[in-house]
Design a protein around this motif. Structure first.
Motif, PDB file in Angstrom:
ATOM      1  N   ASP A 291       5.380  -3.255  -1.112  1.00  0.00           N
ATOM      2  CA  ASP A 291       5.964  -2.161  -1.897  1.00  0.00           C
ATOM      3  C   ASP A 291       7.052  -1.491  -1.066  1.00  0.00           C
ATOM      4  OD1 ASP A 291       4.147  -2.679  -3.841  1.00  0.00           O
ATOM      5  OD2 ASP A 291       2.682  -1.209  -3.079  1.00  0.00           O
TER       6      ASP A 291
ATOM      7  N   HIS B 161       8.939   1.852  -0.675  1.00  0.00           N
ATOM      8  CA  HIS B 161       8.777   3.251  -1.107  1.00  0.00           C
ATOM      9  C   HIS B 161      10.095   4.005  -0.978  1.00  0.00           C
ATOM     10  CE1 HIS B 161       4.318   3.146  -1.262  1.00  0.00           C
ATOM     11  NE2 HIS B 161       4.481   2.157  -0.386  1.00  0.00           N
TER      12      HIS B 161
ATOM     13  N   SER C 185       5.979   7.539   3.243  1.00  0.00           N
ATOM     14  CA  SER C 185       4.527   7.726   3.047  1.00  0.00           C
ATOM     15  C   SER C 185       4.085   6.911   1.838  1.00  0.00           C
ATOM     16  CB  SER C 185       4.203   9.213   2.850  1.00  0.00           C
ATOM     17  OG  SER C 185       4.170   9.535   1.484  1.00  0.00           O
ATOM     18  N   HIS C 186       2.804   6.576   1.832  1.00  0.00           N
ATOM     19  CA  HIS C 186       2.296   5.770   0.717  1.00  0.00           C
ATOM     20  C   HIS C 186       2.255   6.569  -0.591  1.00  0.00           C
ATOM     21  CE1 HIS C 186       1.301   2.139   2.885  1.00  0.00           C
ATOM     22  NE2 HIS C 186       0.866   2.907   3.895  1.00  0.00           N
ATOM     23  N   ASP C 187       2.339   7.902  -0.481  1.00  0.00           N
ATOM     24  CA  ASP C 187       2.337   8.729  -1.691  1.00  0.00           C
ATOM     25  C   ASP C 187       3.680   8.727  -2.400  1.00  0.00           C
ATOM     26  OD1 ASP C 187      -0.201   9.378  -1.003  1.00  0.00           O
ATOM     27  OD2 ASP C 187       0.384  11.163   0.151  1.00  0.00           O
TER      28      ASP C 187
ATOM     29  N   VAL D  40       7.011   4.046  -5.456  1.00  0.00           N
ATOM     30  CA  VAL D  40       7.344   2.647  -5.145  1.00  0.00           C
ATOM     31  C   VAL D  40       8.578   2.285  -5.958  1.00  0.00           C
ATOM     32  CG1 VAL D  40       6.574   0.266  -5.267  1.00  0.00           C
ATOM     33  CG2 VAL D  40       4.951   2.070  -4.665  1.00  0.00           C
TER      34      VAL D  40
ATOM     35  N   TRP E 165       7.753   3.439  10.028  1.00  0.00           N
ATOM     36  CA  TRP E 165       8.369   2.945   8.789  1.00  0.00           C
ATOM     37  C   TRP E 165       9.775   2.417   9.087  1.00  0.00           C
ATOM     38  CZ3 TRP E 165       6.257   3.155   3.710  1.00  0.00           C
ATOM     39  CH2 TRP E 165       4.966   3.706   3.658  1.00  0.00           C
TER      40      TRP E 165
ATOM     41  N   GLU F   2       6.419  -0.248   5.492  1.00  0.00           N
ATOM     42  CA  GLU F   2       5.671  -0.032   6.736  1.00  0.00           C
ATOM     43  C   GLU F   2       6.057  -1.088   7.761  1.00  0.00           C
ATOM     44  OE1 GLU F   2       1.562   1.956   7.351  1.00  0.00           O
ATOM     45  OE2 GLU F   2       1.445   0.566   5.662  1.00  0.00           O
TER      46      GLU F   2
ATOM     47  N   GLU G  69       4.642  -4.682   7.801  1.00  0.00           N
ATOM     48  CA  GLU G  69       4.872  -5.560   6.649  1.00  0.00           C
ATOM     49  C   GLU G  69       6.145  -6.395   6.787  1.00  0.00           C
ATOM     50  OE1 GLU G  69       2.728  -2.980   3.113  1.00  0.00           O
ATOM     51  OE2 GLU G  69       4.790  -2.500   3.667  1.00  0.00           O
TER      52      GLU G  69
END
Lengths: 592, 252
Positions: free
Chosen positions: B199, B201, B205-207, B210, B229, B243, B246
């Motif tokens: 994903d 972003h 942050s993952h919040d 996407v 990141w 991230e 990844e």
């Protein structure tokens, strides 16, 4: 010798003389018998001031090189006459008896002709050796050959004169593939009892097309050193072997042009080509070896095929091999050419990495090379024995996987390209060599970047200093002032030790005045004590130092004119004080 | 930390665990890796090539072999990253280019890989066809040549030919020197997606939203790094954050 025989001889000489007088134009040659490739000077002399060039006769048997013209004016018994000499160099192309026909010129509407005369051209070998101090031969090993067959071209230059300069026109062989056989060689040889220095050039020629091909003539232009002898014996000749000739201007050069005859080569086409013909012409052998005759499945073994012999190894194509049961990786073939012998020979090595795919007994078939052998005028085949390879099973099962390529568009057609695959791994150990710049390279990089400008700066300063020493008199004198003054003081000290007080004081005074003169770029010895004081006044020299110098100079002058009662003490003081005074003065002048 | 070590860590983090009892002799490791590759143990071969990189063996051929082993082992992202590193060290090697193209054809995203425009490639050909080390040594050579010619010019002031040679050497030095400086100060940095799908972003942050998804082997310019990141830049102004683990970041 009787009178009659003498008269007959004179008559013969006159008849043989090539100088023939004609009205208005006459022709002359320097020799009337030459060898093929030799030089002949033809001079056409036209009386009167005629600027037009004469019409040359038929000179097809010679190569003609015009050498310009010269005008000559003569005054005999008050009558002036002039003539123009047109000079030509003729190089004989073939043997035989030739007539140099009449040269023509039109003067005042009237055509004048020179008298024809005969010139004999003999074969190069037939001429008496003493008249050939420089000649050249060219030979081709065969006059008949097949396409692709190797021919040897040998050019020899025979000389027994000193050459100041020689230039060979580039050899151009149209229709032939040319390979140089090493550099030219020089050796001594005796021809007909005469010793020559021989320079030899060798080339391998490979005719590329059928038909009659011509090996063109080679041409050499040489400056021959000729000795102009003085009248009478020269005692220095024996002592220095003529080496003084150049120094006294007695050696001169003469330009000569040599050429060889053209040679025709009849080139025949190869007979009907059999299947599998490799294209090679010559005599070849072939051998094959395998590095490991008992590999395991998936293990690499190297097959080496070496083809060699006389002929052009570069023209050999790789023999075809049907290798069933192996995965093969071809290496770049290597060629080893030997040019040192009497022709081109060598080997071409083909290397393949074979990876057996299945266990069992596999056969590397015989390697066959079909070539045309000009010696037997037939196609021949060289072959090796088949090699049996016993393949042991692998510890790990070999999977020949081809990477599958899947089209990125989903939901459409999946395409499997089974013939496409990635290229193999790099297995040589030089993969471990570093390809980046590491910390250990930094000093080298810094040196490579920093040292060149530093070196340039040093060179610049050194050159500037040297140039200043050469051009700037004041600078040069200033640099040498101290040394010179010290040398004078040294002489003064020695005079003092010898008891010559007057000279010692005079030298000490001179040392001081010269120093001031050199530093200020004026004539030092002409300076009076008052001049010195004045000169130093404008140079920021401390007043007490100027005063001391003035005192020293005055005392030395007084001693010189006998106006003192203690000459020894004054001279000793002048010498003792001169050195520290000079050093103080040096410092003061430098800081100013 | 140098680029190869960065990549080694990124790749090594996901390399399969295999028995690597080959000591620390690079030669033995290379032979063992090649043998494993030949016996179709591609994951084992890749792990050994990783070890060579971690030991400081910085050679394009090792990266090339690593790319081959990764590709055979089905790790497309690792393969592309390794081929990019190999290309950075051997820009004119046709094998590397061919295998990189092969691997790129297997990627899922229909995106053109980051590359300078053909005009730039033609105008500044030396910048793109020489490795960093080659450029540095060439700059050293040009520097030496330039000063040597200048020194010769000091001695022979009137030679026109020498004047032209000095001008040519100066142009060569400036061109190569500028390229070298750019390559060392601001190296090309590309991220390659390792996971089958990641994903991207809008923030670190993952919040965060996407924005889009990328797939294994896709390459993108790296325009920034922040708190684990990596900021990616794709064609058509597509950009976002992924991230660190990844993607593999290759730099040359």
């Amino acid at each position: 010798m009787t009178a009659m025989r003498r008269a007959a001889l004179v008559g013969c000489c006159l008849l043989a003389s090539p100088v023939v007088q004609a009205a208005g134009i006459k022709a002359s040659v320097n020799r009337n018998e030459v060898a093929v490739g030799d030089r002949l000077s033809l001079t056409l002399t036209v009386d009167g001031r005629v600027m037009a060039d004469p019409e040359l006769p038929d000179l097809s048997a010679f190569d003609v090189y015009p050498q310009g013209s010269s005008t000559q004016v003569q005054i005999v018994n008050g009558r002036m006459s002039s003539s123009v000499a047109h000079n030509y160099v003729l190089v004989a192309k073939k043997a035989g008896a030739f007539t140099i026909g009449a040269a023509k010129i039109e003067i005042d509407g009237q055509v004048h002709t020179s008298q024809p005369f005969a010139v004999r051209v003999v074969a190069a070998d037939a001429q008496p050796s003493e008249s050939r101090d420089l000649y050249m031969t060219a030979k081709v090993s065969k006059s008949e050959a097949y396409v692709g067959e190797q021919l040897l071209y040998v050019l020899k230059i025979f000389q027994r004169v000193q050459l100041a300069q020689a230039s060979l026109e580039p050899l151009e062989f149209g229709g032939f593939l040319l390979e140089e056989l090493g550099k030219e060689t020089s050796y001594d040889a005796t021809v007909g009892g005469v010793a020559y220095r021989v320079t030899e050039l060798r080339r391998a020629l490979f005719p590329q097309e059928a038909g009659t091909l011509t090996v063109p003539p080679a041409r050499l232009t040489a400056s021959v050193v000729v000795q102009k002898r003085r009248r009478g014996a020269d005692p220095f000749d024996g002592m220095f072997g003529g080496q003084l000739d150049d120094f006294f201007g007695r050696a001169a050069t003469e330009t000569r042009t040599l050429s060889t005859a053209a040679t025709a080569v009849v080139v025949k086409a190869l007979p009907a080509r059999p299947p599998g013909f490799s294209g090679a012409v010559g005599a070849f052998t072939v051998r094959s070896t395998i590095s490991n005759a008992a590999p395991k499945v998936g293990e690499s073994t190297t097959l080496t095929i070496v083809v060699g012999g006389s002929g052009n190894p570069q023209s050999i194509k790789e023999p075809e091999l049907a290798l069933a049961g192996f995965k093969t990786y071809d290496d770049k073939p290597s060629v080893n050419i030997d040019k040192s012998g009497s022709g081109l020979s060598g080997t071409k090595t083909f290397t393949k990495a074979l990876v057996p795919l299945a266990p069992g007994s596999l056969v590397v078939p015989a390697v066959r090379l079909t070539f045309f052998n000009p010696a037997t005028k037939a196609y021949e085949t060289a072959a090796t024995e088949p090699i049996t390879v016993n393949v042991a099973p692998s510890a790990a099962r070999e999977e020949l996987r081809l990477t599958e390529l899947v089209t990125p568009t989903t939901g459409k057609v999946e395409v499997k390209v089974l013939a496409d695959d990635i290229l193999p791994n790099y297995t040589r150990l030089d993969a471990l060599a570093l390809q980046t710049v590491t910390r250990s390279d930094l000093p080298l990089v810094a040196a490579a970047l920093g040292l060149p400008p530093l070196g340039f700066l040093l060179l610049f300063l050194s050159l500037r200093h040297r140039r200043r020493l050469t051009d700037d008199v004041a600078f040069r004198r200033g640099r040498a002032a101290r040394k010179r003054a010290q040398a004078t003081l040294h002489t003064a000290r020695r005079a003092m030790q010898g008891g010559d007080h007057d000279t010692a004081a005079a030298l000490a005074s001179r040392a001081l005045r010269e120093y001031v003169g050199d530093r200020l770029n004026v004539e030092g010895t002409a300076l009076t004590p008052a001049d010195v004081t004045r000169a130093l006044a404008g140079r920021k020299v401390p007043a007490e130092l100027t005063t001391e110098i003035r005192t020293l100079l005055d005392q030395c002058e007084a001693l010189h004119y006998g106006a003192t009662r203690e000459p020894a003490a004054i001279a000793a003081r002048a010498i003792d004080r001169a050195r520290p005074v000079l050093e103080q003065l040096e410092r003061a002048l430098r800081s100013s | 930390m140098t680029a190869p070590v960065l990549l080694a860590l990124a790749l090594g983090a996901q390399a399969p665990a295999v028995d690597l009892d080959t000591g620390s002799d690079p030669e033995k490791i290379l032979i063992a890796a090649n043998n494993r590759y030949d016996s179709a143990d591609f994951a084992g071969a890749a792990a050994l090539y990783h070890r060579l990189v971690a030991l400081g063996v910085d050679n394009g051929h090792v990266y090339y072999n690593l790319g081959n082993a990764s590709l055979r082992a089905g790790q497309l992202g690792h393969a592309v990253a390794a081929y990019l590193m190999a290309r950075g060290r051997m820009p004119r090697d046709s094998d590397v280019r061919a295998n990189l193209e092969f691997a790129r054809r297997a990627t899922k995203d229909a995106l053109l890989p980051p590359a300078p425009s053909p005009v730039w490639r033609t105008l500044f050909f030396w910048h793109y066809s020489l490795s960093r080390a080659e450029l540095l040594w060439l700059a050293c050579g040009a520097n030496l040549l330039l000063w040597a010619l200048l020194a010769l010019r000091l001695v022979r002031r009137t030679s026109d030919v020498l004047g032209w040679l000095v001008a040519t050497a100066a142009v060569l030095f400036v061109a190569v020197g500028a390229s070298t400086a750019i390559r060392f100060v601001s190296p090309t940095t590309v991220a390659v997606v390792l996971a089958p799908e990641v994903d991207v972003h809008s923030g670190t942050s993952h919040d965060s939203v996407v924005r889009f998804k990328l797939h294994a082997g896709t390459e993108a310019w790296v325009t920034g790094r922040e708190q684990g990141w990596v900021r990616l830049q794709l064609p058509e102004d597509k950009q976002g954050w992924v991230e660190d683990g990844e993607v593999a970041v290759a730099s040359w």
